[in-house]
Design a protein around this motif. Structure first.
Motif, PDB file in Angstrom:
ATOM      1  N   SER A   2     -75.241-125.310  51.172  1.00 34.34           N
ATOM      2  CA  SER A   2     -74.305-126.264  51.734  1.00 34.34           C
ATOM      3  C   SER A   2     -74.925-126.925  52.947  1.00 34.34           C
ATOM      4  O   SER A   2     -75.581-126.292  53.757  1.00 34.34           O
ATOM      5  CB  SER A   2     -73.010-125.569  52.125  1.00 34.34           C
ATOM      6  OG  SER A   2     -72.153-126.472  52.765  1.00 34.34           O
ATOM      7  N   TYR A   9     -71.482-132.903  49.824  1.00 32.08           N
ATOM      8  CA  TYR A   9     -71.396-133.124  48.386  1.00 32.08           C
ATOM      9  C   TYR A   9     -72.763-133.441  47.788  1.00 32.08           C
ATOM     10  O   TYR A   9     -73.045-133.073  46.652  1.00 32.08           O
ATOM     11  CB  TYR A   9     -70.402-134.241  48.079  1.00 32.08           C
ATOM     12  CG  TYR A   9     -70.043-134.315  46.618  1.00 32.08           C
ATOM     13  CD1 TYR A   9     -69.124-133.426  46.072  1.00 32.08           C
ATOM     14  CD2 TYR A   9     -70.645-135.229  45.755  1.00 32.08           C
ATOM     15  CE1 TYR A   9     -68.798-133.460  44.730  1.00 32.08           C
ATOM     16  CE2 TYR A   9     -70.326-135.273  44.411  1.00 32.08           C
ATOM     17  CZ  TYR A   9     -69.402-134.384  43.911  1.00 32.08           C
ATOM     18  OH  TYR A   9     -69.095-134.413  42.580  1.00 32.08           O
ATOM     19  N   SER A  11     -75.710-132.228  48.693  1.00 34.13           N
ATOM     20  CA  SER A  11     -76.455-130.982  48.475  1.00 34.13           C
ATOM     21  C   SER A  11     -75.846-130.182  47.330  1.00 34.13           C
ATOM     22  O   SER A  11     -76.567-129.596  46.518  1.00 34.13           O
ATOM     23  CB  SER A  11     -76.500-130.141  49.750  1.00 34.13           C
ATOM     24  OG  SER A  11     -75.216-129.720  50.123  1.00 34.13           O
ATOM     25  N   ALA A  12     -74.507-130.165  47.227  1.00 34.63           N
ATOM     26  CA  ALA A  12     -73.854-129.446  46.129  1.00 34.63           C
ATOM     27  C   ALA A  12     -74.172-130.109  44.793  1.00 34.63           C
ATOM     28  O   ALA A  12     -74.428-129.433  43.800  1.00 34.63           O
ATOM     29  CB  ALA A  12     -72.344-129.398  46.357  1.00 34.63           C
ATOM     30  N   TYR A  13     -74.199-131.423  44.773  1.00 37.00           N
ATOM     31  CA  TYR A  13     -74.492-132.152  43.543  1.00 37.00           C
ATOM     32  C   TYR A  13     -75.933-131.907  43.098  1.00 37.00           C
ATOM     33  O   TYR A  13     -76.207-131.718  41.917  1.00 37.00           O
ATOM     34  CB  TYR A  13     -74.249-133.644  43.746  1.00 37.00           C
ATOM     35  CG  TYR A  13     -74.304-134.433  42.468  1.00 37.00           C
ATOM     36  CD1 TYR A  13     -73.182-134.528  41.649  1.00 37.00           C
ATOM     37  CD2 TYR A  13     -75.471-135.082  42.061  1.00 37.00           C
ATOM     38  CE1 TYR A  13     -73.223-135.245  40.464  1.00 37.00           C
ATOM     39  CE2 TYR A  13     -75.525-135.788  40.882  1.00 37.00           C
ATOM     40  CZ  TYR A  13     -74.394-135.875  40.093  1.00 37.00           C
ATOM     41  OH  TYR A  13     -74.444-136.571  38.919  1.00 37.00           O
ATOM     42  N   GLY A  15     -77.648-129.248  43.754  1.00 37.76           N
ATOM     43  CA  GLY A  15     -77.662-127.870  43.254  1.00 37.76           C
ATOM     44  C   GLY A  15     -77.140-127.777  41.832  1.00 37.76           C
ATOM     45  O   GLY A  15     -77.724-127.093  40.991  1.00 37.76           O
ATOM     46  N   ILE A  16     -76.045-128.470  41.544  1.00 37.81           N
ATOM     47  CA  ILE A  16     -75.499-128.487  40.176  1.00 37.81           C
ATOM     48  C   ILE A  16     -76.513-129.111  39.231  1.00 37.81           C
ATOM     49  O   ILE A  16     -76.730-128.619  38.129  1.00 37.81           O
ATOM     50  CB  ILE A  16     -74.164-129.268  40.127  1.00 37.81           C
ATOM     51  CG1 ILE A  16     -73.018-128.404  40.634  1.00 37.81           C
ATOM     52  CG2 ILE A  16     -73.839-129.777  38.749  1.00 37.81           C
ATOM     53  CD1 ILE A  16     -72.543-127.355  39.663  1.00 37.81           C
ATOM     54  N   THR A  62     -69.074-126.397  48.841  1.00 33.07           N
ATOM     55  CA  THR A  62     -70.343-125.766  48.476  1.00 33.07           C
ATOM     56  C   THR A  62     -70.630-125.997  46.995  1.00 33.07           C
ATOM     57  O   THR A  62     -69.759-126.425  46.242  1.00 33.07           O
ATOM     58  CB  THR A  62     -70.311-124.243  48.724  1.00 33.07           C
ATOM     59  OG1 THR A  62     -69.361-123.664  47.847  1.00 33.07           O
ATOM     60  CG2 THR A  62     -69.973-123.909  50.160  1.00 33.07           C
ATOM     61  N   LEU A  63     -71.822-125.657  46.637  1.00 32.57           N
ATOM     62  CA  LEU A  63     -72.228-125.701  45.232  1.00 32.57           C
ATOM     63  C   LEU A  63     -71.312-124.829  44.389  1.00 32.57           C
ATOM     64  O   LEU A  63     -70.920-125.193  43.287  1.00 32.57           O
ATOM     65  CB  LEU A  63     -73.680-125.225  45.117  1.00 32.57           C
ATOM     66  CG  LEU A  63     -74.189-124.824  43.741  1.00 32.57           C
ATOM     67  CD1 LEU A  63     -74.264-126.053  42.848  1.00 32.57           C
ATOM     68  CD2 LEU A  63     -75.535-124.166  43.852  1.00 32.57           C
TER      69      LEU A  63
END
Length: 108
Positions: A2, A9, A11-13, A15-16, A62-63
């Motif tokens: 995060s 968002y 960084s979470a995106y 990661g996804i 977060t992710l």
């Protein structure tokens, strides 16, 4: 994973995006019954338990907040034929309620 602040968002995106091939393999490997059980466990862990314990490890930024959403979308995509009849019923109820609501509001 995060990044605090307004760009969490991104960084979470990312990661996804990195995890998608592995998440998709999990989705493809599960049959319908196991997938439902898996979704139930994930939703209990991320939604129900935090409400009961008044504590959330899923803060929404977060992710790990996006992974359950991805799995729900995967289930809807994989078993979309199961929802065709239900979608039609929901659409009919929605249209009927809007017509009734519009008539009630128009008469006021």
């Amino acid at each position: 994973m995060s990044v605090s602040g307004q760009y969490w968002y991104v960084s979470a995106y990312i990661g996804i995006y990195v995890l998608v091939p592995y998440l998709n393999k999990m989705i493809e490997a599960m049959d319908k019954g196991n997938y439902r059980k898996f979704l139930t466990v994930i939703l209990i862990m991320t939604e129900i338990l935090p409400l009961i314990r008044n504590h959330s490890f899923m803060t929404g930024d977060t992710l790990f907040s996006l992974i359950p959403i991805y799995f729900i979308g995967g289930y809807l995509r994989k078993y979309s034929s199961d929802f065709d009849e239900k979608k039609e019923k929901i659409r009919n109820h929605f249209c009927t309620s809007n017509i009734i609501n519009g008539g009630v509001n128009f008469s006021d």
